[in-house]
Design an enzyme around this catalytic site. Structure first.
Site, PDB file in Angstrom:
ATOM      1  CG  HIS A   1       4.403 -33.765  38.065  1.00  0.00           C
ATOM      2  ND1 HIS A   1       3.320 -34.567  38.343  1.00  0.00           N
ATOM      3  CD2 HIS A   1       4.088 -32.537  38.554  1.00  0.00           C
ATOM      4  CE1 HIS A   1       2.395 -33.879  38.971  1.00  0.00           C
ATOM      5  NE2 HIS A   1       2.824 -32.640  39.112  1.00  0.00           N
TER       6      HIS A   1
ATOM      7  CE1 TYR B   1       3.109 -43.721  36.285  1.00  0.00           C
ATOM      8  CE2 TYR B   1       0.812 -43.388  35.641  1.00  0.00           C
ATOM      9  CZ  TYR B   1       1.813 -43.331  36.603  1.00  0.00           C
ATOM     10  OH  TYR B   1       1.521 -42.883  37.863  1.00  0.00           O
TER      11      TYR B   1
END
Length: 470
Positions: free
Chosen positions: A69, A132
């Protein structure tokens, strides 16, 4: 996992994709690390991410595979526990489209993933959690790009074959590389496209789809809707080529109001948008921020001391622009481009048989707008250190009278027709308001030169400009 490593960065074949070794300190009780330490990491070369969200993805089974992605934001990925194999594919438009990089990550490593780079992860240990940071909030209007995990062109050597792992139906159906539309660069917004510099930027940058040119009619900086006028996270750069430059009129009541509105209030709106959205702001400043009393050329770090209203508004604008984390302030002088300017006026006077009086106690260099445009593009492409840069055309400084004589000579007229006078003499009979001018407008060009940019000689360019423009 290795303890005691120093913070270090490793470049990859994908531009902007950078692996970081993170210092991890541990003993029999466990371990500790600074997962995100802005000051140290920016000093080590990490872009100033400006995270707005912190996410954790937990996978309890070995072989859990997700991706590929590419999101429209930057990510800083690290692990809290476990170990993963990561694969990244550049899906951005350009010569590195399709470039692949793979590596393993454990809690002592992290990776910065710029927007447009596809990322995929496969867990190699049970109970793996990766963390993240992202610098934009999820939006239903955001545009993503995807690549099939099994793409033959990328040919990623997965540690655990894909036919042995659980994949989502969506990931199975993603397109092959040949069918992926490259992600265009982040948008560049040019404010003041109809001005001399705006036209020069248009000539240099052309009509690429990611470049947007605006005028006062199409983008009103005075509007309260500026913060929501666009999806600003899609923009990487704002170039402010708009300015109020009528230096004498600025000394009137109406002119003062208009100068502050354009050069300060309008810029403030742009600066707020840039700071809030991680956008690089390019702002064009002026020699008028100085009083001209210095004997040598002015350096970027010389203290400002404007004489008149116009200079005051430009100095205020500089103070605003410098608050934007990613900024370039381009300080220039005596601008010559497409439109009305001193050189065009002198050429017209020469051809009409008029013998002008021109001041000889103001010294500086002409700046052709092509040089400013090239400098801006150079700094952006180079990713140069943010800050103030003097940008004028190069060559020997000259007075306005010297330049007028050059114009007359190049147009085939007698340069002796130009009479040199002092500034005081020139304005002695002027009825309206007059702005004070700096006597010395010469700017030191060493800093921009150290970036590798060679600026054209003003005297050489003058001949070419007259040939092509008048």
């Amino acid at each position: 996992m290795e303890f005691g490593k120093k913070l270090a960065r490793t470049e990859t074949p994908i531009p902007g994709l950078v692996v970081f070794d993170l210092p991890v300190h541990g003993d029999s009780r466990g371990w500790f690390k600074e997962n995100w330490q802005r000051e140290k990491m920016v000093a080590a070369g990490l872009p100033d991410l400006g995270p707005v969200q912190n996410n954790i993805s937990f996978n309890d089974a070995v072989g859990t595979t997700r991706g590929i992605h590419a999101e429209p934001w930057d990510k800083f990925v690290s692990l809290a526990t476990g170990r993963i194999f990561g694969a990244w594919v550049d899906l951005r438009e350009g010569p590195t489209f399709g470039t692949v990089f793979t590596t393993e990550l454990d809690p002592s490593k992290a990776i910065f993933v710029p927007c447009g780079v596809g990322n995929a992860y496969q867990t190699l240990e049970p109970n793996t959690a990766y963390v993240y940071l992202v610098n934009d909030h999820w939006s239903p209007n955001a545009e993503y790009s995807f690549l099939n995990l099994a793409d033959e062109t990328a040919a990623i050597d997965w540690p655990i074959p894909l036919d042995q792992v659980e994949l989502s139906d969506k990931d199975k159906k993603h397109p092959r590389l040949a069918d992926v539309s490259p992600i265009p660069p982040k948008k560049i917004l040019i404010v003041g496209a109809n001005g001399q510099l705006g036209r020069a930027l248009h000539a240099e940058l052309g009509d690429e789809s990611h470049i947007e040119y605006t005028t006062r009619e199409t983008f009103d900086l005075a509007s309260p809707d500026v913060p929501t006028a666009r999806r600003w996270r899609d923009y990487g750069t704002i170039i402010n080529a708009a300015a109020y430059t009528a230096v004498d009129t600025a000394e009137t009541a109406d002119g003062r109001r208009d100068a502050w509105a354009t050069n300060v209030t309008g810029l403030t709106a742009l600066a707020r948008v840039a700071a809030d959205n991680g956008i690089t702001l390019v702002h064009v400043s002026s020699d008028y921020v100085f009083d001209g009393g210095k004997q040598e050329a002015y350096a970027e770090d010389d203290p400002v001391c404007p004489l008149g209203v116009y200079g005051q508004t430009k100095a205020a604008g500089d103070a605003i622009a410098v608050t934007v984390p990613r900024h370039y302030i381009i300080r220039t002088s005596w601008v010559i481009g497409e439109g009305n300017n001193f050189v065009r006026t002198m050429a017209a006077l020469a051809d009409r048989g008029i013998d002008p009086k021109v001041v000889d106690d103001q010294v500086g260099r002409l700046t052709f707008t092509a040089d400013i445009a090239r400098a801006i593009i150079h700094l952006l492409n180079l990713g140069a250190e943010y800050g103030v840069y003097n940008v004028t055309s190069a060559g020997t400084p000259a007075s306005w009278a010297d330049i007028a004589r050059e114009v007359y000579l190049l147009k085939g007229h007698d340069p002796a027709r130009v009479t040199a006078v002092s500034t005081a003499e020139y304005y002695a009979d002027v009825a309206g308001p007059v702005s004070p001018r700096p006597a010395n407008s010469t700017l030191d060009l060493r800093k921009i030169g150290e970036t590798g940019l060679v600026l054209g000689d003003a005297h050489v360019q003058l001949a070419g400009w007259l040939k092509n423009n008048v």
